[in-house]
Motif scaffolding. Structure first.
Motif, PDB file in Angstrom:
ATOM      1  N   VAL A 307      -3.806   8.224   3.422  1.00 49.63           N
ATOM      2  CA  VAL A 307      -2.731   7.928   4.388  1.00 49.63           C
ATOM      3  C   VAL A 307      -1.829   9.335   4.443  1.00 49.63           C
ATOM      4  CG1 VAL A 307      -0.989   6.370   4.912  1.00 49.63           C
ATOM      5  CG2 VAL A 307      -2.678   5.587   3.813  1.00 49.63           C
ATOM      6  N   THR A 308      -1.734   9.812   5.871  1.00 49.22           N
ATOM      7  CA  THR A 308      -0.908  11.138   5.822  1.00 49.22           C
ATOM      8  C   THR A 308       0.331  10.737   6.149  1.00 49.22           C
ATOM      9  OG1 THR A 308      -1.179  11.360   7.991  1.00 49.22           O
ATOM     10  CG2 THR A 308      -3.027  11.925   7.045  1.00 49.22           C
ATOM     11  N   ALA A 309       1.274  11.852   5.921  1.00 53.64           N
ATOM     12  CA  ALA A 309       2.875  11.693   6.044  1.00 53.64           C
ATOM     13  C   ALA A 309       3.119  10.976   7.521  1.00 53.64           C
ATOM     14  CB  ALA A 309       3.344  13.084   6.182  1.00 53.64           C
ATOM     15  N   GLU A 310       1.944  11.051   8.451  1.00 59.06           N
ATOM     16  CA  GLU A 310       2.221  10.610   9.963  1.00 59.06           C
ATOM     17  C   GLU A 310       1.634   9.127   9.781  1.00 59.06           C
ATOM     18  OE1 GLU A 310       0.696  13.645   9.331  1.00 59.06           O
ATOM     19  OE2 GLU A 310       2.824  14.806   9.675  1.00 59.06           O
ATOM     20  N   ASN A 311       1.296   8.526   8.736  1.00 56.34           N
ATOM     21  CA  ASN A 311       0.656   7.205   8.541  1.00 56.34           C
ATOM     22  C   ASN A 311      -0.540   7.054   9.214  1.00 56.34           C
ATOM     23  OD1 ASN A 311       2.492   6.142   6.956  1.00 56.34           O
ATOM     24  ND2 ASN A 311       3.952   5.175   8.822  1.00 56.34           N
ATOM     25  N   GLU A 312      -1.367   8.298   9.247  1.00 55.82           N
ATOM     26  CA  GLU A 312      -2.667   8.148   9.832  1.00 55.82           C
ATOM     27  C   GLU A 312      -3.642   7.810   8.723  1.00 55.82           C
ATOM     28  OE1 GLU A 312      -6.155  11.286  11.456  1.00 55.82           O
ATOM     29  OE2 GLU A 312      -4.390  12.088  10.806  1.00 55.82           O
ATOM     30  N   ILE A 313      -4.485   6.951   8.864  1.00 54.80           N
ATOM     31  CA  ILE A 313      -5.492   6.327   7.870  1.00 54.80           C
ATOM     32  C   ILE A 313      -6.812   7.011   7.735  1.00 54.80           C
ATOM     33  CG2 ILE A 313      -6.574   4.601   6.885  1.00 54.80           C
ATOM     34  CD1 ILE A 313      -3.950   2.748   7.860  1.00 54.80           C
ATOM     35  N   ILE A 314      -7.354   7.561   6.544  1.00 51.26           N
ATOM     36  CA  ILE A 314      -8.623   8.045   6.532  1.00 51.26           C
ATOM     37  C   ILE A 314      -9.462   7.314   5.644  1.00 51.26           C
ATOM     38  CG2 ILE A 314     -10.043  10.182   6.307  1.00 51.26           C
ATOM     39  CD1 ILE A 314      -8.299  10.486   8.832  1.00 51.26           C
ATOM     40  N   LEU A 315     -10.384   6.848   5.964  1.00 52.89           N
ATOM     41  CA  LEU A 315     -11.461   6.204   4.984  1.00 52.89           C
ATOM     42  C   LEU A 315     -12.017   7.161   4.202  1.00 52.89           C
ATOM     43  CD1 LEU A 315     -12.660   3.586   3.745  1.00 52.89           C
ATOM     44  CD2 LEU A 315     -14.275   3.523   5.775  1.00 52.89           C
ATOM     45  N   ASN A 316     -12.037   7.014   2.807  1.00 52.92           N
ATOM     46  CA  ASN A 316     -12.447   7.842   1.969  1.00 52.92           C
ATOM     47  C   ASN A 316     -13.957   7.315   1.598  1.00 52.92           C
ATOM     48  OD1 ASN A 316     -13.193   9.861   0.234  1.00 52.92           O
ATOM     49  ND2 ASN A 316     -11.979   9.206  -1.470  1.00 52.92           N
ATOM     50  N   GLU A 317     -14.074   6.414   0.979  1.00 53.29           N
ATOM     51  CA  GLU A 317     -15.357   5.661   0.299  1.00 53.29           C
ATOM     52  C   GLU A 317     -15.130   4.214  -0.272  1.00 53.29           C
ATOM     53  OE1 GLU A 317     -16.670   8.227  -2.591  1.00 53.29           O
ATOM     54  OE2 GLU A 317     -15.230   7.180  -4.254  1.00 53.29           O
ATOM     55  N   ILE A 318     -16.129   3.539  -0.346  1.00 52.74           N
ATOM     56  CA  ILE A 318     -16.296   2.200  -1.065  1.00 52.74           C
ATOM     57  C   ILE A 318     -16.806   2.314  -2.305  1.00 52.74           C
ATOM     58  CG2 ILE A 318     -18.340   1.528   0.229  1.00 52.74           C
ATOM     59  CD1 ILE A 318     -17.244  -1.392   0.553  1.00 52.74           C
ATOM     60  N   ASN A 319     -16.471   1.573  -3.259  1.00 51.12           N
ATOM     61  CA  ASN A 319     -17.103   1.282  -4.702  1.00 51.12           C
ATOM     62  C   ASN A 319     -17.483   0.004  -5.017  1.00 51.12           C
ATOM     63  OD1 ASN A 319     -17.520   1.274  -7.583  1.00 51.12           O
ATOM     64  ND2 ASN A 319     -16.426   3.011  -7.796  1.00 51.12           N
ATOM     65  N   THR A 320     -18.648  -0.464  -4.705  1.00 49.77           N
ATOM     66  CA  THR A 320     -19.070  -1.626  -4.935  1.00 49.77           C
ATOM     67  C   THR A 320     -19.228  -2.284  -6.273  1.00 49.77           C
ATOM     68  OG1 THR A 320     -21.468  -1.198  -5.000  1.00 49.77           O
ATOM     69  CG2 THR A 320     -20.525  -1.537  -2.726  1.00 49.77           C
ATOM     70  N   LEU A 321     -19.266  -1.288  -7.243  1.00 48.47           N
ATOM     71  CA  LEU A 321     -18.714  -1.901  -8.819  1.00 48.47           C
ATOM     72  C   LEU A 321     -17.662  -1.230  -9.350  1.00 48.47           C
ATOM     73  CD1 LEU A 321     -22.005  -3.109 -10.866  1.00 48.47           C
ATOM     74  CD2 LEU A 321     -19.611  -3.197 -11.521  1.00 48.47           C
ATOM     75  N   PRO A 322     -16.690  -1.438  -8.774  1.00 49.91           N
ATOM     76  CA  PRO A 322     -15.376  -0.755  -9.702  1.00 49.91           C
ATOM     77  C   PRO A 322     -15.171  -0.922 -10.928  1.00 49.91           C
ATOM     78  CG  PRO A 322     -14.583  -2.477  -8.076  1.00 49.91           C
ATOM     79  CD  PRO A 322     -16.173  -2.498  -8.030  1.00 49.91           C
ATOM     80  N   GLY A 323     -14.410  -0.095 -11.616  1.00 45.38           N
ATOM     81  CA  GLY A 323     -14.161  -0.388 -13.041  1.00 45.38           C
ATOM     82  C   GLY A 323     -13.415  -1.625 -13.472  1.00 45.38           C
ATOM     83  N   PHE A 324     -13.527  -2.030 -14.864  1.00 35.86           N
ATOM     84  CA  PHE A 324     -12.889  -3.348 -14.886  1.00 35.86           C
ATOM     85  C   PHE A 324     -12.118  -2.799 -16.435  1.00 35.86           C
ATOM     86  CE2 PHE A 324     -12.906  -7.337 -13.291  1.00 35.86           C
ATOM     87  CZ  PHE A 324     -13.918  -7.324 -12.101  1.00 35.86           C
ATOM     88  N   THR A 325     -11.624  -1.452 -16.611  1.00 34.34           N
ATOM     89  CA  THR A 325     -10.900  -1.221 -17.745  1.00 34.34           C
ATOM     90  C   THR A 325      -9.591  -1.658 -17.662  1.00 34.34           C
ATOM     91  OG1 THR A 325     -10.339   0.873 -17.050  1.00 34.34           O
ATOM     92  CG2 THR A 325     -12.417   0.754 -18.313  1.00 34.34           C
ATOM     93  N   GLU A 326      -8.763  -1.877 -18.625  1.00 32.09           N
ATOM     94  CA  GLU A 326      -7.690  -2.327 -18.467  1.00 32.09           C
ATOM     95  C   GLU A 326      -6.831  -1.324 -17.743  1.00 32.09           C
ATOM     96  OE1 GLU A 326      -6.002  -2.304 -22.665  1.00 32.09           O
ATOM     97  OE2 GLU A 326      -7.409  -3.800 -23.265  1.00 32.09           O
TER      98      GLU A 326
END
Length: 367
Positions: A307-326
């Motif tokens: 999210v830029t300073a002008e509130n523009e949103i840029i999608l980076n990526e999706i992670n379908t099995l994200p970490g479950f660490t503490e």
């Protein structure tokens, strides 16, 4: 064993560079899962790809994997009428190795990329998380971006190159990147997670090194422009009607959120919920669900944005099995949204069973 409890097999470890992260994720789940509802068995996969029954993630973190002759090595029987595990040396397994659902906690290749999911589909085994397509699209940054573009989701400029192109015509590749992307830029292996093999290049010499580094990990490389903005993430939960959590913000201690920053205490911090305008939060939540649906994910995913300073949103990526660490963002963001860790595990198991039952209702032939 209580017959009224669901039999859950927690599957973790694996051959990828995120092996240790998987052990930590599995340890957290193993400690938190509701023993009043589930009978839990464990299978640890070594870095060599051997499957061992009954090993505990905490012990593996401390002592490493046992030798094959010191533990019960198992394999999955590919029988769609009766999927189950058997030991390779004839040891008897609890309940003849049967189960109600498998909970994979394997990050990276051979766990998160559709290969494991294909094996489980062949066996007709219920499991938590995305299927073959969602997993493979979620792992491959190039194909992921192609699907996002097809859905008109906003992305940074990027170039995809094959390792053969890079090694065969480095000068041509450098020129193309400089002309279309410029500096600074990120160079990433297309099919790895947790920032493994990723470099930031500020000039040609760093770009050359970055391409060589990424080429060690993958045959396909993705080069992206640098977006100046806040690193915002959201968790998504569901199947056909997914929902998004409150956003969280990564405040990296280093120039970008490296593997070490994600999984060790080197000063990076997490801000949950992220301080954003309500209108921006709503846009992020809508976009996170759209990204989840674009790759046909199921169960869980973490979606990353800038999210830029002008509130523009840029999608980076999706992670379908994200970490479950503490210290992982996925469960922390749901906790801040109102779903505690233990309940989150329950919901993921229910979603896996729901997806399995839905698939059983589909015919695969006219017979």
């Amino acid at each position: 064993m209580d017959d009224h409890k669901l039999k859950v097999v927690l599957l973790f470890g694996g051959r990828s560079g995120e092996h240790e992260v998987s052990l930590n994720s599995a340890h957290s789940i193993y400690k938190a899962i509701d023993r009043n509802r589930y009978n839990v068995e464990t299978i640890g996969i070594s870095k060599q790809g051997q499957w061992f029954w009954g090993v505990l993630p905490e012990e593996l973190i401390k002592n490493g994997f046992p030798k094959p002759d010191e533990a019960i090595q198992v394999t999955l029987v590919i029988d769609p009428t009766n999927p189950h595990f058997i030991s390779l040396d004839g040891h008897s397994l609890p309940n003849q190795g049967t189960f109600d659902i498998i909970f994979p906690v394997l990050h990276g290749p051979y766990g998160e990329d559709g290969t494991l999911q294909g094996l489980l589909e062949m066996a007709n085994a219920p499991y938590v998380g995305s299927g073959v397509l969602g997993s493979s699209l979620g792992m491959d940054k190039d194909r992921m971006k192609a699907v996002f573009l097809e859905k008109h989701l906003p992305l940074a400029r990027y170039v995809t190159l094959l390792r053969s192109e890079v090694l065969g015509s480095m000068e041509t590749c450098l020129n193309r990147i400089e002309e279309t992307i410029g500096y600074p830029c990120f160079v990433k292996p297309a099919n790895l997670g947790s920032s493994v093999g990723i470099s930031k290049a500020h000039h040609r010499e760093e770009l050359l090194d970055a391409l060589k580094t990424a080429s060690v990990f993958d045959r396909k490389l993705v080069i992206e422009e640098t977006i100046i903005g806040r690193e915002i993430e959201l968790s998504v939960l569901g199947n056909d009607t997914p929902m998004a959590s409150v956003p969280g913000e990564i405040l990296p201690a280093e120039e970008f959120y490296t593997y070490e920053a994600k999984y060790s205490d080197i000063g990076s911090s997490l801000l949950i919920p992220a301080v954003l305008d309500e209108s921006v939060v709503k846009k992020l939540q809508v976009m996170a669900v759209e990204a989840f649906q674009a790759v046909e994910a199921n169960g869980l995913s973490r979606v990353d944005f800038f999210v830029t300073a002008e509130n523009e949103i840029i999608l980076n990526e999706i992670n379908t099995l994200p970490g479950f660490t503490e210290i992982s963002m996925y469960p922390k963001m749901w906790e801040a949204t109102g779903i505690p860790y233990k309940e989150l595990i329950d919901r993921l198991i229910s979603l896996g069973l729901e997806r399995f039952q839905d698939k059983q209702n589909c015919k695969i032939s006219l017979g």
